[in-house]
Design an enzyme around this catalytic site. Structure first.
Site: not given
Ligand code: NAD
Length: 386
Positions: A47, A225, A241, A339
């Site tokens: 945008e 927005k 995300d 704009h």
């Molecule tokens: P992930 O599982 O890839 O990473 C998180 C993991 O990293 C933790 O569980 C931990 O084991 C590890 N880790 C290492 N160093 C860490 C630190 N310093 N702090 C915290 N954890 C550490 O990712 P996530 O964050 O659990 O999930 C994010 C993803 O899930 C995004 O891609 C998102 O788009 C997706 N997602 C979103 C939804 C939703 O928002 N409704 C639903 C499903 C999936």
């Protein structure tokens, strides 16, 4: 940053059925002073005028010391929905009696998170009436540290679901994160000095504009927005995300039952404008695309953030700044002038202008206040003939 910043090979490992890459401009917003630190803010957005407006708003905030931020800490919720329970309130208390054990079971699923100081920090149980009968919804409150946490908390919710069935005698359906991240709030505050923003009349005009968004969902939707123009651009630039953060922001805005603005504006004793914001900000520095996408990695390093919490507070500052800049423009000269001059460049390109001609065609159209494809084509024709 070149077009090879994300390779097809990397993209193919991120999502399914990859056929190409879709690029979005990445810019740097300037002038941000956040908690006393100079911050260059990478913003990915299609945008026009978002980055210019953020930089302009940040410049005006500097005379009041810039942005001051705080946060609630990185706690997300996972929901476990149980149905078919005879005594929902009895079941609620039975779950709470065993909450330490439930937390322990969940933590066993993510020793890495626990090692980094995260893990379950609480269990809540909500009894809800629904059109298919009562439901007992258990919330695991999980400190996600530097992760956004969706995968982490979903895994935990799935792991404890059989135990919830045993305790309640019901059946578990959904086991999933809630994007209403009301335990992961980021806040920012700025004092916009009256003389820095156009005087007392501007201060009053911004307050009047903001007051409408506090009581009218039609205005609040557009107001918010505008906040998300800034927030989402940084969320995207850092590989986070965008949908999760958007869902969190809008559901938080509706938490009173009326959809309202996420910012507030007041006039302080010196006659200056005080802007504040509070938004849920479920973002991470590990997991998701943040550690995979090379541009996201560069954006995180440009921001100079060390924790997900730091990033969330920058999001709040950018959201407030973007909102202030829009309100100021709207309540004074209107946003169309700024704009439209940017829009004019796009129209000139669409009409076939290249190189220096883009600026010249855009400037002519802006001056004539006739910004459209037909006029752009005419001007190009005149320029090439003359
Ligand atoms: P992930 O599982 O890839 O990473 C998180 C993991 O990293 C933790 O569980 C931990 O084991 C590890 N880790 C290492 N160093 C860490 C630190 N310093 N702090 C915290 N954890 C550490 O990712 P996530 O964050 O659990 O999930 C994010 C993803 O899930 C995004 O891609 C998102 O788009 C997706 N997602 C979103 C939804 C939703 O928002 N409704 C639903 C499903 C999936």
């Amino acid at each position: 940053m070149g077009s090879a910043a994300l390779s097809l090979d990397q993209a193919d490992k991120m999502v399914e059925n990859v056929v190409g890459l879709f690029q979005v401009p990445l810019g740097l917003a300037t002038n941000f002073l956040i908690d006393g630190r100079e911050v260059l803010v990478p913003m990915a957005t299609e945008e026009p005028s978002v980055i210019a407006a953020a930089s302009n708003g940040a410049r005006m905030a500097r005379e009041g010391g810039g942005f001051f931020t705080s946060s609630s800490g990185p706690v997300m919720r996972a929901q476990i929905q149980a149905v078919g329970i005879d005594d929902p309130f009895g079941a609620k208390n039975r779950i709470l009696e065993e909450s330490d054990r439930i937390a322990e079971m969940a933590n066993q699923k993510d020793p890495m998170l626990v090692k980094f100081g995260g893990g379950v920090v609480g269990v809540e149980v909500h009894v809800l009436d629904s059109r298919i009968g009562p439901m007992v919804v258990t919330h695991l409150l999980v400190d996600c540290r530097d992760a956004m946490g969706a995968n982490a908390v979903n895994t935990m919710a799935e792991a404890v679901a059989p135990e919830i069935e045993r305790i309640t005698g019901g059946r578990v359906h959904l086991r999933i994160i809630s994007n209403l991240a009301d335990r992961r709030l980021a806040r920012a505050r700025a004092v916009f000095k009256a003389e820095a923003i156009g005087g007392t009349k501007t201060v009053q005009a911004v307050v009047a504009a903001a007051a409408l968004a506090e009581v009218d969902p039609y205005r609040a939707a557009t107001h918010n927005k505008g906040i998300m123009n800034g927030v989402t651009a940084v969320v995207l630039a850092t590989g986070n995300d965008t949908r999760a953060v958007e869902a969190g922001a809008h559901s938080y805005a509706a938490r009173s039952g009326l959809y309202r603005s996420l910012t507030r504006y007041e006039i302080n004793g010196d006659g200056d404008l005080v802007g504040t914001i509070e938004i849920p900000a479920a973002v991470g520095l590990v997991g998701g695309a943040t550690r995979v996408h090379p541009v996201a990695k560069a954006a995180v390093s440009t921001l100079g953030v060390k924790t997900a919490d730091d990033l969330s507070r920058i999001l709040a500052a950018v959201g407030l700044c973007q909102n202030f800049a829009a309100l100021r423009a709207l309540s004074t000269e209107g946003i169309q002038r700024g704009h439209m001059s940017l829009h004019a460049r796009n129209v000139a390109v669409q009409a076939g202008a290249t190189g220096d001609a883009i600026e010249r065609v855009a400037a002519r159209m802006a001056e004539e206040k006739r910004i459209n494809l037909a006029r752009a084509s005419e001007i190009i024709r005149e320029m090439t003939q003359g």
